[in-house]
Scaffold this motif. Structure first.
Motif, PDB file in Angstrom:
ATOM      1  N   PRO A 266       0.831  -1.219   0.000  1.00 49.00           N
ATOM      2  CA  PRO A 266       0.000   0.000   0.000  1.00 49.00           C
ATOM      3  C   PRO A 266       0.861   1.262   0.000  1.00 49.00           C
ATOM      4  O   PRO A 266       1.973   1.287   0.535  1.00 49.00           O
ATOM      5  N   SER A 267       0.329   2.284  -0.612  1.00 46.56           N
ATOM      6  CA  SER A 267       0.976   3.608  -0.662  1.00 46.56           C
ATOM      7  C   SER A 267       2.305   3.583  -1.402  1.00 46.56           C
ATOM      8  O   SER A 267       3.182   4.413  -1.129  1.00 46.56           O
ATOM      9  N   THR A 268       2.507   2.627  -2.289  1.00 42.49           N
ATOM     10  CA  THR A 268       3.712   2.589  -3.115  1.00 42.49           C
ATOM     11  C   THR A 268       3.307   2.602  -4.582  1.00 42.49           C
ATOM     12  O   THR A 268       2.203   2.200  -4.936  1.00 42.49           O
ATOM     13  N   SER A 269       4.213   3.081  -5.417  1.00 46.85           N
ATOM     14  CA  SER A 269       3.956   3.158  -6.853  1.00 46.85           C
ATOM     15  C   SER A 269       5.092   2.486  -7.603  1.00 46.85           C
ATOM     16  O   SER A 269       6.271   2.715  -7.288  1.00 46.85           O
ATOM     17  N   PRO A 270       4.787   1.667  -8.590  1.00 46.03           N
ATOM     18  CA  PRO A 270       5.836   1.026  -9.385  1.00 46.03           C
ATOM     19  C   PRO A 270       6.511   2.031 -10.303  1.00 46.03           C
ATOM     20  O   PRO A 270       5.951   3.081 -10.637  1.00 46.03           O
ATOM     21  N   SER A 271       7.707   1.687 -10.705  1.00 49.49           N
ATOM     22  CA  SER A 271       8.449   2.517 -11.647  1.00 49.49           C
ATOM     23  C   SER A 271       9.027   1.629 -12.737  1.00 49.49           C
ATOM     24  O   SER A 271       9.283   0.442 -12.525  1.00 49.49           O
ATOM     25  N   ALA A 272       9.222   2.214 -13.911  1.00 41.94           N
ATOM     26  CA  ALA A 272       9.800   1.489 -15.041  1.00 41.94           C
ATOM     27  C   ALA A 272      10.667   2.452 -15.829  1.00 41.94           C
ATOM     28  O   ALA A 272      10.391   3.659 -15.880  1.00 41.94           O
ATOM     29  N   GLU A 273      11.713   1.920 -16.436  1.00 41.38           N
ATOM     30  CA  GLU A 273      12.617   2.763 -17.219  1.00 41.38           C
ATOM     31  C   GLU A 273      13.302   1.907 -18.269  1.00 41.38           C
ATOM     32  O   GLU A 273      13.556   0.711 -18.055  1.00 41.38           O
ATOM     33  N   PRO A 274      13.608   2.514 -19.412  1.00 41.24           N
ATOM     34  CA  PRO A 274      14.346   1.784 -20.448  1.00 41.24           C
ATOM     35  C   PRO A 274      15.803   1.653 -20.065  1.00 41.24           C
ATOM     36  O   PRO A 274      16.396   2.552 -19.456  1.00 41.24           O
ATOM     37  N   THR A 275      16.399   0.540 -20.404  1.00 45.14           N
ATOM     38  CA  THR A 275      17.809   0.296 -20.085  1.00 45.14           C
ATOM     39  C   THR A 275      18.677   0.313 -21.337  1.00 45.14           C
ATOM     40  O   THR A 275      19.860  -0.012 -21.267  1.00 45.14           O
ATOM     41  N   GLY A 276      18.094   0.664 -22.455  1.00 45.69           N
ATOM     42  CA  GLY A 276      18.842   0.705 -23.704  1.00 45.69           C
ATOM     43  C   GLY A 276      18.429  -0.418 -24.626  1.00 45.69           C
ATOM     44  O   GLY A 276      18.171  -1.546 -24.191  1.00 45.69           O
ATOM     45  N   GLY A 277      18.402  -0.102 -25.937  1.00 45.63           N
ATOM     46  CA  GLY A 277      17.988  -1.104 -26.895  1.00 45.63           C
ATOM     47  C   GLY A 277      16.533  -1.463 -26.698  1.00 45.63           C
ATOM     48  O   GLY A 277      15.653  -0.604 -26.648  1.00 45.63           O
ATOM     49  N   SER A 278      16.267  -2.742 -26.537  1.00 43.10           N
ATOM     50  CA  SER A 278      14.892  -3.209 -26.339  1.00 43.10           C
ATOM     51  C   SER A 278      14.620  -3.589 -24.889  1.00 43.10           C
ATOM     52  O   SER A 278      13.575  -4.167 -24.590  1.00 43.10           O
ATOM     53  N   GLY A 279      15.541  -3.286 -23.980  1.00 42.05           N
ATOM     54  CA  GLY A 279      15.411  -3.702 -22.589  1.00 42.05           C
ATOM     55  C   GLY A 279      14.763  -2.652 -21.710  1.00 42.05           C
ATOM     56  O   GLY A 279      14.928  -1.446 -21.912  1.00 42.05           O
ATOM     57  N   TYR A 280      14.019  -3.138 -20.699  1.00 38.94           N
ATOM     58  CA  TYR A 280      13.362  -2.268 -19.722  1.00 38.94           C
ATOM     59  C   TYR A 280      13.452  -2.931 -18.352  1.00 38.94           C
ATOM     60  O   TYR A 280      13.525  -4.157 -18.250  1.00 38.94           O
ATOM     61  N   THR A 281      13.433  -2.089 -17.330  1.00 40.26           N
ATOM     62  CA  THR A 281      13.413  -2.584 -15.954  1.00 40.26           C
ATOM     63  C   THR A 281      12.202  -2.017 -15.250  1.00 40.26           C
ATOM     64  O   THR A 281      11.928  -0.811 -15.332  1.00 40.26           O
ATOM     65  N   VAL A 282      11.473  -2.872 -14.554  1.00 46.89           N
ATOM     66  CA  VAL A 282      10.328  -2.434 -13.766  1.00 46.89           C
ATOM     67  C   VAL A 282      10.584  -2.810 -12.304  1.00 46.89           C
ATOM     68  O   VAL A 282      11.080  -3.904 -12.010  1.00 46.89           O
TER      69      VAL A 282
END
Length: 484
Positions: A266-282
Motif C-alpha cells: 500500500p501507498s507505493t507506486s511502481p516505476s519502469a525505465e528503459p535500459t537501452g535497446g529493447s530492454g526495460y526494468t520495472v
C-alpha cells in the motif's frame, strides 16, 4: 494399651484416606476447567494430580509403615523420596515454562529468548535439583560433585575448544536473534526462508531444496535478513520489447500492469525505465520477500496479455494468433441478436470492433471512469465487485453472452471493479458504433437501460447487506458489553 487413634500412624493414615480423594477430585475439576478454556496449565495440573500427589501419599504411608519396623531411614523410603523429588522438579519446571514462555506476549523479552537457551537452563536446573534431592535424601556430598564437574568441564572445554567454539558462537548469535523462523535470509547470494533452527545448523528453504548452514559458519559471516526491510520488500525484473515499440508506451504499460498487482505494498507506486535497446526494468514493492515469487509470476502473466491488447511486442514477438478475421466474424455473429444487427450493420462493425483477452485476476475496468466501449464476454467469467471502504464486495457475475461497460451509452461512471475470474475473451464495440445502432433501434436502448438498472440494484443490495452485517456486529458487541 494405647488407643488406636493415639497411634503415630493414625492421623497420617486419615490424611491419606480422606485427603487424597478430596485433593484428586479438586485437581480433576481444575484440570477440566483449564482444558475447556484452552489453558496450557491443564497439563501441569494433570502432572500434579496423576503423579506428584499419589507419590506423596505413598511416601507418607511408607514412612509410617517402615518407622515401626526400622527406626532408621529405610532404602524403600529413600527411593520413593527420590522419585518424589524428581517429580517435583519436573512439575516446577513445567509450571515455570508455561507461565513464563508458553503464553508470552509477542515482542516481550520472554518471547524473544531462543528455545535453545530455555532448554539449557532446564537441564542445569534439573541437575541442580537432583543434586539437592540426593543431598537431602541420601546425604551425598554435592560439593565434591560440583567441584569434579567444574574441573572436568574445564578440561573438556580445552580439549574441544575448536569444535565447541563455533557452537558457542552460534548460540550467542541465536541469543541476539538477528532472524526468526519464517524470516527470509540472503547468505552469499542464496535466498531462502528459515524453516528450522537447532543446536548445530540453520535450515533454509531456497525453493530448490533445503540449504543446511552450520550455525557457527553463519555466526562468522555476513548475511542479510530480507524480512526486516521496514515493512516493504523491493522487487525488480527486466523485460524486453521490440525496438519499434515506443518507449513511453512500454513504460506506461509496465507501470499500469504492476499497479494492479494484489501483492503491491500500500501507498507505493511502481516505476519502469528503459535500459537501452529493447530492454526495460520495472521495480515495485511488496509486503515481504515471501511475496516476491508470486508477484513476479503474476506480473509476467498479466504483462503477456496486456502487451497483446496494446499491440506491443513483448520479448520481440508481435504475433497474436487469437486476433483473426474468422474469430472476429464468429464473435460478431454471436452478438448480432443482442444488438439487433442486420447484415449491413455486421459489415460496418467489422472495421471498428476488436478482440481482447484478459488473464485471471486482471481488472478490466475500475470504478470512477466513463467506459468508451461495451465489452461482450465471449468466454470466461467476469465478477463485478463493489468498493466498500478497504473491501471489494462481490455483487454479481457476467458470463459468456452478457456484456460490461453498458454505462458508456449514458456516459455514467463505472461503479464496480470488473475482474476476470478466469481467462476472459471479449469483443470490444466502441461507444460510437453503439450510438449509431441505438438511434436506429430504440429496443436496444431499452435493453441496455434495463441492464444498467439491474446492475445498479445489485450494487445497492450488496452495500446494504454489508452495512447490515456491520450494524449487526456493532449491536451484538454493544449488547455483550452491556451484559458484562
Amino acid at each position: 494399651m494405647t488407643p488406636f487413634w493415639q497411634q503415630p500412624w493414625f492421623w497420617p493414615a486419615i490424611v491419606v484416606i480422606v485427603g487424597l480423594p478430596v485433593v484428586l477430585l479438586v485437581l480433576t475439576e481444575l484440570q477440566s476447567s483449564l482444558q475447556r478454556r484452552g489453558n496450557s496449565l491443564h497439563k501441569v495440573v494433570g502432572l500434579l494430580r496423576n503423579a506428584v500427589i499419589p507419590v506423596i501419599a505413598i511416601l507418607i504411608l511408607s514412612v509410617q509403615v517402615t518407622a515401626a519396623v526400622d527406626p532408621s531411614r529405610p532404602v524403600v523410603t529413600q527411593v520413593i523420596a527420590t522419585v518424589l523429588g524428581f517429580l517435583v522438579i519436573v512439575f516446577v519446571l513445567n509450571g515455570m515454562n508455561v507461565l513464563l514462555f508458553t503464553n508470552a506476549r509477542k515482542g516481550s523479552w520472554r518471547e524473544k529468548i531462543p528455545s535453545i537457551f530455555v532448554d539449557i537452563a532446564r537441564v542445569i536446573l534439573v541437575a541442580i535439583g537432583l543434586a539437592v534431592v540426593f543431598r537431602i535424601v541420601w546425604g551425598t556430598d554435592i560439593g565434591g560433585i560440583f567441584t569434579a564437574l567444574g574441573v572436568g568441564s574445564f578440561v573438556i572445554a580445552l580439549a574441544l575448544q575448536t569444535a565447541v567454539g563455533p557452537i558457542v558462537a552460534g548460540l550467542f548469535l541465536l541469543f541476539e536473534q538477528p532472524f526468526r523462523l519464517g524470516d527470509w535470509l540472503d547468505i552469499g547470494g542464496t535466498r531462502g526462508r528459515v524453516v528450522e533452527v537447532n543446536w548445530r545448523s540453520v535450515h533454509i528453504d531456497t525453493g530448490n531444496g533445503i540449504l543446511i548452514t552450520p550455525i557457527g559458519s553463519l555466526a562468522g559471516s555476513s548475511f542479510t535478513n530480507l524480512s526486516r526491510t521496514g515493512g516493504t520488500y523491493p522487487v525488480s525484473t527486466s523485460v524486453t520489447f521490440t525496438t519499434d515499440d515506443a518507449p513511453a508506451a512500454v513504460v506506461a504499460l509496465l507501470q499500469r500492469v504492476a499497479s494492479g498487482l494484489p501483492q503491491l505494498a500500500p501507498s507505493t507506486s511502481p516505476s519502469a525505465e528503459p535500459t537501452g535497446g529493447s530492454g526495460y526494468t520495472v521495480s515495485f514493492e511488496v509486503g515481504g520477500p515471501s511475496q516476491e515469487g508470486p508477484a513476479l509470476a503474476q506480473f509476467r502473466m498479466w504483462l503477456w496479455y496486456a502487451a497483446r491488447r496494446a499491440g506491443l511486442g513483448l520479448d520481440g514477438d508481435t504475433t497474436d494468433d487469437f486476433v483473426t478475421d474468422e474469430r472476429r466474424d464468429a464473435a460478431l455473429a454471436s452478438i448480432a441478436p443482442t444488438l439487433y444487427l442486420a447484415s449491413d450493420d455486421v459489415a460496418a462493425l467489422r472495421q471498428v470492433v476488436r478482440l481482447e483477452r484478459y488473464a485471471a485476476g486482471e481488472v478490466i475496468s475500475r470504478p470512477g471512469v466513463v467506459p468508451t466501449a461495451i465489452r461482450f464476454v465471449l468466454s470466461g467469467s467476469v465478477e463485478l465487485r463493489v468498493p466498500f471502504g478497504d473491501e471489494q464486495l462481490p455483487a454479481t457475475r457476467v458470463e459468456a453472452g452478457d456484456y460490461v461497460g453498458q454505462t458508456s451509452l449514458t456516459r455514467e461512471v463505472v461503479q464496480t471493479f470488473q475482474v476476470a475470474l478466469t481467462e476472459v475473451a471479449v469483443l470490444v464495440v466502441p461507444v460510437g458504433a453503439i450510438d449509431t445502432i441505438v438511434r436506429s433501434n430504440p429496443q436496444l436502448a431499452r435493453d441496455i437501460g434495463a441492464v444498467i438498472d439491474r446492475r445498479h440494484q445489485d450494487v445497492a443490495d450488496t452495500i446494504a447487506a454489508r452495512a447490515g452485517q456491520l450494524q449487526s456486529g456493532v449491536t451484538s458487541g454493544s449488547a455483550s458489553g452491556t451484559a458484562i
